[in-house]
Enzyme design. Structure first.
Site, PDB file in Angstrom:
ATOM      1  N   HIS A 121       0.710  -1.178  -0.003  1.00 36.38           N
ATOM      2  CA  HIS A 121      -0.035  -0.070  -0.268  1.00 36.38           C
ATOM      3  C   HIS A 121       0.749   1.256  -0.190  1.00 36.38           C
ATOM      4  O   HIS A 121       0.438   2.345  -0.407  1.00 36.38           O
ATOM      5  CB  HIS A 121      -0.810   0.127   1.272  1.00 36.38           C
ATOM      6  CG  HIS A 121      -1.976  -0.972   1.453  1.00 36.38           C
ATOM      7  ND1 HIS A 121      -2.854  -1.143   0.339  1.00 36.38           N
ATOM      8  CD2 HIS A 121      -2.031  -1.960   2.206  1.00 36.38           C
ATOM      9  CE1 HIS A 121      -3.700  -2.118   0.604  1.00 36.38           C
ATOM     10  NE2 HIS A 121      -3.187  -2.735   1.769  1.00 36.38           N
ATOM     11  N   HIS A 162       5.819   7.490   5.996  1.00 39.79           N
ATOM     12  CA  HIS A 162       5.284   6.878   4.880  1.00 39.79           C
ATOM     13  C   HIS A 162       4.813   7.875   3.812  1.00 39.79           C
ATOM     14  O   HIS A 162       4.503   8.873   4.067  1.00 39.79           O
ATOM     15  CB  HIS A 162       4.476   5.762   5.202  1.00 39.79           C
ATOM     16  CG  HIS A 162       2.955   6.247   5.830  1.00 39.79           C
ATOM     17  ND1 HIS A 162       3.020   6.296   7.225  1.00 39.79           N
ATOM     18  CD2 HIS A 162       2.121   6.657   5.287  1.00 39.79           C
ATOM     19  CE1 HIS A 162       1.779   6.671   7.642  1.00 39.79           C
ATOM     20  NE2 HIS A 162       1.167   6.970   6.609  1.00 39.79           N
ATOM     21  N   HIS A 168       3.721  11.212   5.676  1.00 42.27           N
ATOM     22  CA  HIS A 168       3.053  11.294   6.762  1.00 42.27           C
ATOM     23  C   HIS A 168       4.180  10.954   7.891  1.00 42.27           C
ATOM     24  O   HIS A 168       4.645   9.879   7.672  1.00 42.27           O
ATOM     25  CB  HIS A 168       1.983  10.506   6.992  1.00 42.27           C
ATOM     26  CG  HIS A 168       0.775  10.861   6.452  1.00 42.27           C
ATOM     27  ND1 HIS A 168      -0.382  10.055   6.201  1.00 42.27           N
ATOM     28  CD2 HIS A 168       0.496  12.129   5.583  1.00 42.27           C
ATOM     29  CE1 HIS A 168      -1.287  10.756   5.517  1.00 42.27           C
ATOM     30  NE2 HIS A 168      -0.872  12.068   5.418  1.00 42.27           N
ATOM     31  N   THR A 205      -5.796   7.142   8.215  1.00 44.69           N
ATOM     32  CA  THR A 205      -6.334   7.228   6.770  1.00 44.69           C
ATOM     33  C   THR A 205      -6.485   5.955   6.278  1.00 44.69           C
ATOM     34  O   THR A 205      -6.775   5.868   4.914  1.00 44.69           O
ATOM     35  CB  THR A 205      -5.636   8.237   6.207  1.00 44.69           C
ATOM     36  OG1 THR A 205      -4.266   7.685   5.786  1.00 44.69           O
ATOM     37  CG2 THR A 205      -5.378   9.685   6.674  1.00 44.69           C
TER      38      THR A 205
END
Length: 246
Positions: free
Chosen positions: A86, A111, A130, A196
């Protein structure tokens, strides 16, 4: 901002890894995409909550007599560089802390999202990083910084060189100074929100810098190729206050 407690700050060292520890599979598109996260698993019920992230940061923000977090980052050794399917996540050894409302939050990991998760007056940037921190009692504080198209970014080059091309880990011999992510202008937005990605826990004190830093089209293309459209759509602000710092 209100105090939010976690059961075990260690879980927050890798929010994406925590999400992947659940059996339910989630994605950024299709039947397992953001519109369906809350229905995929009972563990993801918070994804339908009232204080979700990201949000659009705009003229509704209140200009407040508060400052951005005090930042005490230092050069630190990379302990793990992970492609988890991801995102690209990097863990550092003893990289420092930030102080928010008098509380210390120690750095855990950073990340990326391609494109940005937060938007500014409706504008989505090509990339957002982030930087995740946690306090001793388990509270989370995350700093978000956007990347705009412009000059080449030397730090991104160093990171791109160690991204695993498929799901997996690397332990490169390198150090990073997180201060290289910071823009010159520290005006920022603060609000209470969530992770998120699933499980979307509403545990995050967000600070998102208003001024982006730059990277080149070739650098953005690497993230878009490996992690295409890895962002959650903006969520409703609802009744929350969004504060713009001095």
């Amino acid at each position: 901002m209100k105090t939010i407690l976690l059961a075990g700050a260690a879980l927050m060292a890798a929010p994406f890894a925590m999400a992947q520890s659940h059996n339910a599979h989630w994605e950024y598109e299709g039947d397992h995409g953001p519109d369906h996260w809350a229905q995929i698993s009972h563990d993801y019920a918070s994804c339908a909550g009232a204080e979700q992230s990201p949000i659009d940061l705009n003229g509704y923000a209140i200009n407040a007599a508060i400052n951005p977090p005090a930042i005490y980052w230092r050069n630190a050794r990379v302990t793990d560089a992970q492609n988890n399917g991801h995102t690209f996540q990097v863990n550092l050894d003893n990289a420092g802390k930030i102080v928010v409302d008098g509380v210390d939050y120690n750095f855990l990991q950073f990340h990326f999202h391609s494109g940005s998760e937060h938007t500014l007056d409706g504008r989505r940037y090509p990339l957002e990083v982030h930087l995740v921190h946690a306090s001793d009692d388990g509270r989370l504080a995350v700093i978000g910084i956007m990347f705009a198209r412009g000059e080449h970014n030397p730090l991104l080059d160093d990171l791109i060189n160690v991204i695993p091309g498929s799901v997996g880990h690397a332990q490169p011999t390198m150090s990073i100074n997180l201060n290289d992510f910071l823009p010159d202008d520290w005006h920022s937005y603060r609000y209470e929100g969530s992770l998120t990605t699933p499980p979307c826990s509403e545990i995050v004190d967000w600070t998102v810098f208003e001024t982006p830093i730059t990277a080149s089209a070739d650098q953005f293309a690497v993230f878009e190729t490996l992690f295409p459209h890895s962002y959650r759509p903006v969520q409703e602000r609802g009744r929350r206050f969004v504060l713009r710092t001095n």
